[in-house]
Design a protein around this motif. Structure first.
Motif, PDB file in Angstrom:
ATOM      1  N   PHE A 147     -40.405 -52.074 -67.961  1.00  0.00           N
ATOM      2  CA  PHE A 147     -39.454 -50.766 -67.311  1.00  0.00           C
ATOM      3  C   PHE A 147     -40.630 -49.472 -67.545  1.00  0.00           C
ATOM      4  N   ASN A 148     -40.980 -48.893 -66.651  1.00  0.00           N
ATOM      5  CA  ASN A 148     -41.327 -47.430 -66.746  1.00  0.00           C
ATOM      6  C   ASN A 148     -39.608 -46.402 -66.669  1.00  0.00           C
ATOM      7  N   VAL A 149     -39.851 -45.560 -67.823  1.00  0.00           N
ATOM      8  CA  VAL A 149     -38.763 -45.043 -68.122  1.00  0.00           C
ATOM      9  C   VAL A 149     -39.337 -43.379 -67.958  1.00  0.00           C
ATOM     10  N   SER A 150     -38.512 -42.478 -68.062  1.00  0.00           N
ATOM     11  CA  SER A 150     -38.968 -40.473 -67.886  1.00  0.00           C
ATOM     12  C   SER A 150     -37.517 -40.376 -69.420  1.00  0.00           C
ATOM     13  N   SER A 151     -37.677 -39.991 -70.014  1.00  0.00           N
ATOM     14  CA  SER A 151     -37.017 -39.074 -70.892  1.00  0.00           C
ATOM     15  C   SER A 151     -37.906 -37.106 -71.518  1.00  0.00           C
ATOM     16  N   PRO A 152     -36.910 -36.581 -71.443  1.00  0.00           N
ATOM     17  CA  PRO A 152     -37.452 -35.475 -72.298  1.00  0.00           C
ATOM     18  C   PRO A 152     -38.085 -35.422 -74.027  1.00  0.00           C
ATOM     19  N   ALA A 153     -37.516 -36.812 -73.994  1.00  0.00           N
ATOM     20  CA  ALA A 153     -38.054 -37.126 -75.728  1.00  0.00           C
ATOM     21  C   ALA A 153     -39.485 -36.515 -76.050  1.00  0.00           C
ATOM     22  N   VAL A 154     -40.142 -35.470 -76.512  1.00  0.00           N
ATOM     23  CA  VAL A 154     -41.007 -35.139 -76.722  1.00  0.00           C
ATOM     24  C   VAL A 154     -42.059 -35.957 -77.956  1.00  0.00           C
ATOM     25  N   LEU A 155     -42.313 -37.413 -78.216  1.00  0.00           N
ATOM     26  CA  LEU A 155     -43.480 -37.959 -79.000  1.00  0.00           C
ATOM     27  C   LEU A 155     -44.739 -37.720 -79.420  1.00  0.00           C
ATOM     28  N   GLU A 156     -44.730 -36.531 -80.068  1.00  0.00           N
ATOM     29  CA  GLU A 156     -46.120 -36.082 -80.387  1.00  0.00           C
ATOM     30  C   GLU A 156     -46.908 -37.750 -81.236  1.00  0.00           C
ATOM     31  N   GLY A 157     -47.985 -38.384 -80.837  1.00  0.00           N
ATOM     32  CA  GLY A 157     -48.969 -39.194 -81.175  1.00  0.00           C
ATOM     33  C   GLY A 157     -48.463 -40.886 -81.369  1.00  0.00           C
ATOM     34  N   CYS A 158     -47.625 -40.814 -80.179  1.00  0.00           N
ATOM     35  CA  CYS A 158     -46.864 -41.499 -79.608  1.00  0.00           C
ATOM     36  C   CYS A 158     -47.741 -43.337 -80.011  1.00  0.00           C
ATOM     37  N   PRO A 159     -48.153 -43.908 -80.328  1.00  0.00           N
ATOM     38  CA  PRO A 159     -48.842 -45.706 -80.381  1.00  0.00           C
ATOM     39  C   PRO A 159     -47.816 -46.653 -79.557  1.00  0.00           C
ATOM     40  N   LEU A 160     -48.111 -47.609 -79.630  1.00  0.00           N
ATOM     41  CA  LEU A 160     -48.018 -48.252 -78.543  1.00  0.00           C
ATOM     42  C   LEU A 160     -47.135 -49.705 -80.412  1.00  0.00           C
ATOM     43  N   LEU A 161     -45.564 -49.120 -80.170  1.00  0.00           N
ATOM     44  CA  LEU A 161     -44.429 -49.660 -80.803  1.00  0.00           C
ATOM     45  C   LEU A 161     -43.727 -50.982 -80.961  1.00  0.00           C
ATOM     46  N   ILE A 162     -44.081 -51.746 -82.196  1.00  0.00           N
ATOM     47  CA  ILE A 162     -43.014 -52.953 -81.567  1.00  0.00           C
ATOM     48  C   ILE A 162     -42.009 -52.748 -82.351  1.00  0.00           C
ATOM     49  N   ASP A 163     -40.705 -52.834 -82.397  1.00  0.00           N
ATOM     50  CA  ASP A 163     -39.572 -53.235 -82.820  1.00  0.00           C
ATOM     51  C   ASP A 163     -39.674 -54.108 -83.985  1.00  0.00           C
ATOM     52  N   PRO A 164     -38.824 -54.461 -85.224  1.00  0.00           N
ATOM     53  CA  PRO A 164     -38.732 -55.025 -86.023  1.00  0.00           C
ATOM     54  C   PRO A 164     -37.977 -56.145 -84.693  1.00  0.00           C
ATOM     55  N   SER A 165     -37.030 -55.750 -83.515  1.00  0.00           N
ATOM     56  CA  SER A 165     -35.763 -56.745 -82.497  1.00  0.00           C
ATOM     57  C   SER A 165     -37.112 -57.406 -82.190  1.00  0.00           C
ATOM     58  N   GLY A 166     -38.403 -56.544 -81.909  1.00  0.00           N
ATOM     59  CA  GLY A 166     -39.123 -57.250 -80.510  1.00  0.00           C
ATOM     60  C   GLY A 166     -39.474 -56.090 -79.595  1.00  0.00           C
ATOM     61  N   TYR A 176     -40.867 -53.350 -77.023  1.00  0.00           N
ATOM     62  CA  TYR A 176     -41.280 -52.547 -77.234  1.00  0.00           C
ATOM     63  C   TYR A 176     -41.477 -51.488 -76.509  1.00  0.00           C
ATOM     64  N   PHE A 177     -42.559 -50.627 -77.055  1.00  0.00           N
ATOM     65  CA  PHE A 177     -42.818 -49.201 -75.769  1.00  0.00           C
ATOM     66  C   PHE A 177     -43.988 -48.864 -76.223  1.00  0.00           C
ATOM     67  N   ARG A 178     -44.498 -47.564 -74.760  1.00  0.00           N
ATOM     68  CA  ARG A 178     -46.157 -47.137 -75.273  1.00  0.00           C
ATOM     69  C   ARG A 178     -45.887 -46.118 -74.455  1.00  0.00           C
ATOM     70  N   PRO A 179     -46.405 -44.899 -74.243  1.00  0.00           N
ATOM     71  CA  PRO A 179     -46.801 -43.940 -72.975  1.00  0.00           C
ATOM     72  C   PRO A 179     -47.484 -44.529 -72.169  1.00  0.00           C
ATOM     73  N   GLU A 180     -47.100 -43.545 -70.968  1.00  0.00           N
ATOM     74  CA  GLU A 180     -47.551 -43.880 -69.815  1.00  0.00           C
ATOM     75  C   GLU A 180     -47.574 -42.734 -68.803  1.00  0.00           C
ATOM     76  N   GLY A 181     -48.467 -42.107 -69.843  1.00  0.00           N
ATOM     77  CA  GLY A 181     -48.458 -40.526 -69.387  1.00  0.00           C
ATOM     78  C   GLY A 181     -48.110 -40.045 -69.961  1.00  0.00           C
ATOM     79  N   ARG A 182     -47.251 -39.032 -68.438  1.00  0.00           N
ATOM     80  CA  ARG A 182     -45.884 -37.912 -69.122  1.00  0.00           C
ATOM     81  C   ARG A 182     -44.644 -38.981 -68.856  1.00  0.00           C
ATOM     82  N   THR A 183     -44.551 -40.446 -69.226  1.00  0.00           N
ATOM     83  CA  THR A 183     -43.200 -41.286 -69.073  1.00  0.00           C
ATOM     84  C   THR A 183     -43.406 -42.884 -70.026  1.00  0.00           C
ATOM     85  N   PHE A 184     -42.964 -44.302 -69.693  1.00  0.00           N
ATOM     86  CA  PHE A 184     -43.136 -44.775 -70.437  1.00  0.00           C
ATOM     87  C   PHE A 184     -42.775 -46.085 -70.410  1.00  0.00           C
TER      88      PHE A 184
END
Length: 390
Positions: A233-252, A254-262
């Motif tokens: 899923f490619n999603v947009s959000s007003p959230a600003v996440l400086e230095g955002c990596p590819l994050l793996i939550d303990p639940s499994g 994941y998300f990562r930035p894709e330009g201005r979306t995620f």
């Protein structure tokens, strides 16, 4: 002496093998049979295309260390007629998060990864908050962050660059479907294609990805690899996440930035993960019931999300142990398998292609020993336990 190699499947695994074969020995005739030369349904084009060294097994770490080396030098390696390809490699890092029950595993994995040369930093909750102030750390015990060598890239660009370079080196690509493999005396002799051609071979490589099970069946071999659909899923959000990596939550999740979306996703539960689901459908319930609530908990700014687009691709999922099966089956000594990467094929493709080429041309691995991934473990029931399956 090997003179004719037929590769079934021209994705990253097959094209990497074709490239290294022709690079190592220009005298070898290499034919790649690819059912979909547009790659519209291939895992290479439809995946989230990322690379990490944060695995729990030494070989997976080493394979991905070579993978990042390959990606960093792709312009030089895969240059054709003065044109240097780019796959938009972004070393934004992976961030694996752990709650208290997962802390010891995270620490053990971190020690192994660092010992092998991966650039991973272990962060306690305070350090996580300082580095990623948008992150909810209340239930976390630690996180492991890839400072360099981890991130994401253009998977479709990678397969196209490998294919173009392999062709420039003399590999022939045939747009057709393999219809049969003729065997005699425990060896594959000819590969038959839907375009009416028959290809004599000294070696056959099964690099058919999510369709590898059908190819194996032509040899009367039952490979524990199935096509499992994964929705992205490619999603947009007003959230600003400086230095955002590819994050793996303990639940499994994941998300990562894709330009201005995620980009985000997760694997479905084991009891709701059937084989061969259609790729023209997306699991919207998984997003609504699992992904979005998890993201909103981990990143409060993600309470406001909007799905911009979504798609599905296949994992070539090895149900035995979620690791690749690489090498020959004892029943067909001149057919090499490279299947069941379970989501790791893009990043492990260069090491696999190099290793298979060494095995074909020299009869052994030279640069990196992949023998622990061979059929023996499957046939004797000795799974490789990878603790960092995503």
């Amino acid at each position: 002496m090997v003179s004719k190699v037929v590769i079934v499947g021209g994705g990253v695994i097959g094209s990497s093998t074709a490239y290294f074969l022709r690079l190592m020995d220009p005298g070898v005739q290499v034919t790649v049979i690819e059912r979909d030369p547009t790659y519209a349904r291939s895992s290479s084009a439809l995946s989230a295309a990322s690379i990490r060294q944060q695995f729990s097994t030494p070989l997976s770490v080493r394979m991905s260390l070579f993978g990042i080396e390959f990606l960093r030098s792709i312009g030089e390696r895969l240059e054709v007629n003065g044109e240097r390809p780019s796959v938009d490699l972004h070393e934004g890092g992976y961030l694996f998060l752990a709650t208290p029950p997962g802390l010891s595993t995270l620490q053990e994995n971190h020690a192994l990864q660092c010992e092998l040369g991966a650039d991973i930093t272990l962060l306690d909750p305070a350090s996580l908050r300082a580095r990623f102030p948008w992150l909810n750390t209340k239930d976390l015990a630690a996180g492991a962050f890839g400072e360099t060598g981890e991130g994401w890239f253009d998977g479709y660009g990678l397969v196209q660059a490998l294919r173009r370079k392999a062709q420039a080196l003399g590999a022939r690509y045939v747009a057709a479907e393999v219809t049969d493999i003729e065997c005699q005396g425990g060896q594959a002799k000819r590969v038959l294609a839907s375009n009416g051609e028959a290809f004599a071979c000294d070696v056959v490589v099964n690099a058919a990805g999510a369709w590898s099970r059908r190819i194996a069946a032509m040899l009367d071999i039952d490979i524990p690899v199935y096509a499992r659909r994964r929705s992205i899923f490619n999603v947009s959000s007003p959230a600003v996440l400086e230095g955002c990596p590819l994050l793996i939550d303990p639940s499994g999740v994941y998300f990562r930035p894709e330009g201005r979306t995620f980009i985000c996703g997760t694997s479905p539960s084991a009891d709701n993960d059937p084989d061969d689901l259609p790729l023209d459908e997306v699991d919207h319930a998984l997003f609504d019931d699992v992904i979005w609530p998890t993201l909103a908990h981990r990143v409060p700014g993600f309470e406001a999300l909007r799905v911009e687009r979504c798609w599905s691709g296949y994992y070539e999922y090895n149900v035995f142990d979620q690791n690749a099966i690489i090498g020959a089956h004892p029943h067909i000594e001149n057919c090499l398998f490279a299947n069941g990467f379970s989501g790791h094929g893009l990043q492990q493709g260069p090491a696999t292609g190099r290793g298979l080429s060494e095995l074909i041309l020299h009869g052994k691995y030279i640069t990196l020993d992949l023998s622990s991934l061979d059929w023996a473990r499957v046939l004797t029931g000795r799974p490789i336990i990878e603790k960092n399956v995503v």
